[in-house]
Design a protein around this motif. Structure first.
Motif, PDB file in Angstrom:
ATOM      1  N   GLU A 275       0.827  -1.211   0.000  1.00 43.85           N
ATOM      2  CA  GLU A 275       0.000   0.000   0.000  1.00 43.85           C
ATOM      3  C   GLU A 275       0.860   1.259   0.000  1.00 43.85           C
ATOM      4  O   GLU A 275       0.578   2.223  -0.727  1.00 43.85           O
ATOM      5  N   ALA A 276       1.936   1.230   0.814  1.00 44.80           N
ATOM      6  CA  ALA A 276       2.824   2.390   0.847  1.00 44.80           C
ATOM      7  C   ALA A 276       3.492   2.607  -0.510  1.00 44.80           C
ATOM      8  O   ALA A 276       3.621   3.744  -0.981  1.00 44.80           O
ATOM      9  N   GLN A 277       3.890   1.504  -1.142  1.00 42.70           N
ATOM     10  CA  GLN A 277       4.511   1.626  -2.449  1.00 42.70           C
ATOM     11  C   GLN A 277       3.529   2.171  -3.488  1.00 42.70           C
ATOM     12  O   GLN A 277       3.885   3.002  -4.324  1.00 42.70           O
ATOM     13  N   LEU A 278       2.263   1.685  -3.408  1.00 42.72           N
ATOM     14  CA  LEU A 278       1.249   2.188  -4.340  1.00 42.72           C
ATOM     15  C   LEU A 278       0.998   3.677  -4.134  1.00 42.72           C
ATOM     16  O   LEU A 278       0.859   4.443  -5.102  1.00 42.72           O
ATOM     17  N   LYS A 279       0.913   4.100  -2.861  1.00 44.49           N
ATOM     18  CA  LYS A 279       0.727   5.525  -2.588  1.00 44.49           C
ATOM     19  C   LYS A 279       1.914   6.338  -3.104  1.00 44.49           C
ATOM     20  O   LYS A 279       1.748   7.430  -3.663  1.00 44.49           O
ATOM     21  N   MET A 280       3.091   5.784  -2.889  1.00 46.97           N
ATOM     22  CA  MET A 280       4.289   6.486  -3.351  1.00 46.97           C
ATOM     23  C   MET A 280       4.286   6.618  -4.873  1.00 46.97           C
ATOM     24  O   MET A 280       4.588   7.682  -5.422  1.00 46.97           O
ATOM     25  N   GLY A 282       1.605   6.525  -6.767  1.00 50.43           N
ATOM     26  CA  GLY A 282       0.545   7.461  -7.130  1.00 50.43           C
ATOM     27  C   GLY A 282       0.965   8.903  -6.935  1.00 50.43           C
ATOM     28  O   GLY A 282       0.727   9.761  -7.796  1.00 50.43           O
ATOM     29  N   ALA A 283       1.592   9.191  -5.762  1.00 53.30           N
ATOM     30  CA  ALA A 283       2.029  10.556  -5.495  1.00 53.30           C
ATOM     31  C   ALA A 283       3.094  10.991  -6.502  1.00 53.30           C
ATOM     32  O   ALA A 283       3.092  12.126  -6.989  1.00 53.30           O
ATOM     33  N   LYS A 284       3.988  10.075  -6.809  1.00 46.98           N
ATOM     34  CA  LYS A 284       5.026  10.393  -7.788  1.00 46.98           C
ATOM     35  C   LYS A 284       4.401  10.669  -9.156  1.00 46.98           C
ATOM     36  O   LYS A 284       4.820  11.574  -9.879  1.00 46.98           O
ATOM     37  N   GLY A 285       3.375   9.831  -9.500  1.00 45.81           N
ATOM     38  CA  GLY A 285       2.698  10.043 -10.783  1.00 45.81           C
ATOM     39  C   GLY A 285       1.999  11.391 -10.830  1.00 45.81           C
ATOM     40  O   GLY A 285       2.064  12.110 -11.853  1.00 45.81           O
ATOM     41  N   GLU A 286       1.301  11.739  -9.720  1.00 45.33           N
ATOM     42  CA  GLU A 286       0.631  13.042  -9.687  1.00 45.33           C
ATOM     43  C   GLU A 286       1.637  14.185  -9.787  1.00 45.33           C
ATOM     44  O   GLU A 286       1.387  15.182 -10.480  1.00 45.33           O
ATOM     45  N   ALA A 287       2.743  14.037  -9.064  1.00 41.92           N
ATOM     46  CA  ALA A 287       3.762  15.095  -9.122  1.00 41.92           C
ATOM     47  C   ALA A 287       4.326  15.222 -10.527  1.00 41.92           C
ATOM     48  O   ALA A 287       4.527  16.339 -11.031  1.00 41.92           O
ATOM     49  N   GLU A 288       4.561  14.075 -11.163  1.00 43.12           N
ATOM     50  CA  GLU A 288       5.079  14.114 -12.529  1.00 43.12           C
ATOM     51  C   GLU A 288       4.058  14.763 -13.475  1.00 43.12           C
ATOM     52  O   GLU A 288       4.415  15.546 -14.367  1.00 43.12           O
TER      53      GLU A 288
END
Length: 480
Positions: A275-280, A282-288
């Protein structure tokens, strides 16, 4: 059986060829003459006895009995060595081979205290052992004695009469019973798992029994416990098995629970990490995505600015000039055509001068762009901010003596020079609130005049005095 040849009633050959299960055998003929033949096989020894005393011993081989080679017997008879003598002696043949597979078993139950359960139970044991003579003299003197021999059956069972028991039965039974219970207790061996320890128990029995057998000229090379008989019909033994089964099941259940708990914990850890990896991700994707969008918008704005700058450059004017032109057009529409119908053209032009003067400061309009208009007005709107404008005659009031309506460069009353109006213009003190200050310091509190923001210079096209985040000529972004 023994074979013998007689010469005039006297034996001439002495030997034994009986079964291998015999440890010792006494030759039935006790009279022989000098020159008789003694034959001893490879696995045998022969000993002569006289008056119950062991004399000469012969190993394997063929011997001619003369007084020279039987010195002990000769000394006993005290006869000349060259005499044709008739001897009377007892001859024993001793078998030196290892007697294999002699069966044994406890004649009564062995009472055992189980330290694990605290219960008393009775067990039995059985097996086999191997036996061998190591000292013929000691063996014949202490075991055989005056008997005609000693066979394997006499080790434990006696002579079969019921009145005598085997020579070593008591020894073996005593050592087995005493040591079996003691070793199980000392080593904390579970009686239900005793079969796993038969080797160590057998070796301990062998060592204990051999300590006594050595005194009789014998040795037990191997001793085997092949079975431990447990009392399956004993209530205590059944309780012991039930306790052991319950304990084993409980231990197994605890192991299963522990394994399940560890597996569940590992699963939760894996889920949390996932879950933490998925959030990471996702957050990285949003930031990108945000970064890409911002870069795209900036690039689009930059391209638009480049296009506008290129268009203006092709037409021969800059961004500031275009801005001044647009402001001037709007001012002319609002200031000249939008005034009262009775106004004169000169007044409209003067009003337009004021408006363009004020807007020119904001838009950084150059003096050259304003020259046609400024020529029609008389020094109107030269500052910005809170501008103090004079009348058409350009009169001024003396700040020193208070004289008013002065048109000359110096005050006619006190001689003070006319104040100069610069680009900074009149300012208000933010410290004490004094307004309309024309000097560099506040006359009431002494606070210095704030410095005007000179803006930044575009490193791409060289445009100066830029107040916005992007260069108005080329679209270059200001360095943060």
């Amino acid at each position: 059986m023994a074979k013998q040849e007689k010469r005039e009633g006297i034996i001439s050959v002495i030997k034994y060829e009986g079964p291998n299960s015999v440890f010792a055998w006494k030759h039935p003929i006790e009279d022989f003459s000098s020159g008789s033949q003694l034959i001893v096989h490879e696995s045998q020894e022969a000993i002569f006895f006289k008056n119950g005393k062991a004399l000469d011993l012969f190993g394997s081989g063929r011997y001619t009995l003369e007084t020279e080679n039987i010195p002990l017997l000769r000394d006993t008879f005290s006869v000349p060595s060259n005499a044709d003598t008739l001897f009377h002696a007892e001859v024993y043949f001793v078998n030196l081979t290892t007697q294999m597979g002699i069966k044994w078993g406890t004649d009564s139950k062995v009472r055992l205290f189980d330290p694990a359960s605290g219960l008393h139970i009775e067990i039995g044991a059985c097996g086999s052992f191997n036996l061998r003579v190591t000292n013929s003299r000691k063996f014949l003197v202490k075991i055989v004695g005056t008997e005609g021999g000693f066979g394997q059956g006499q080790v434990l069972n006696g002579d079969g009469s019921g009145f005598t028991t085997g020579k070593f039965k008591s020894l073996i039974m005593n050592r087995v019973k005493a040591n079996l219970a003691r070793i199980i207790k000392e080593q904390n061996i579970n009686i239900l798992e005793v079969d796993e320890h038969l080797d160590s128990l057998s070796e301990a029995m062998r060592i204990s029994i051999n300590e006594t057998l050595d005194d009789y000229g014998m040795v037990m090379p191997e001793f085997f416990i092949t079975s431990i008989m447990t009392p399956d019909d004993d209530p205590n033994f059944r309780r012991l098995k039930q306790q052991f089964a319950d304990k084993t099941l409980k231990v197994r259940e605890e192991e299963v629970r522990k394994a399940e708990a560890e597996a569940a914990q590992r699963r939760k850890v894996v889920e949390a990490e996932t879950e933490a990896q998925l959030k990471m991700v996702g957050a990285k994707g949003e930031a990108e995505a945000t970064k890409i969008k911002a870069e795209a918008e900036a690039e689009a704005y930059k391209m638009k600015a480049f296009a506008e700058a290129a268009e203006m450059k092709a037409k021969g004017y800059t961004y500031q000039q275009e801005t001044a032109r647009q402001v001037g057009m709007e001012a002319m529409q609002n200031g000249i055509t939008g005034g009262e119908s009775g106004g004169s053209g000169i007044g409209d032009i003067a009003g337009l001068g004021v408006t363009l003067g004020a807007m020119g400061g904001v838009m950084n309009m150059t003096r050259e762009a304003m020259n046609p208009i400024m020529d029609s007005s008389t020094q109107v709107g030269t500052g910005f901010g809170n501008v103090i404008s004079d009348s058409a005659k350009d009169t001024w009031d003396c700040p020193n003596c208070g004289a008013k309506g002065i048109t000359s460069k110096f005050c006619p009353d006190c001689g003070s020079p006319k104040p100069m109006m610069n680009r900074v213009g009149v300012w208000d003190c933010s410290n004490c609130g004094t307004k309309g200050i024309t000097s560099k310091f506040c006359p009431d509190c002494g606070s210095p005049m704030p410095k005007a923001d000179e803006g930044w210079t575009c490193p791409n096209c060289g445009t100066t005095g830029i107040k916005s985040k992007f260069c108005p000529d080329c679209g270059q972004k200001k360095d943060e």
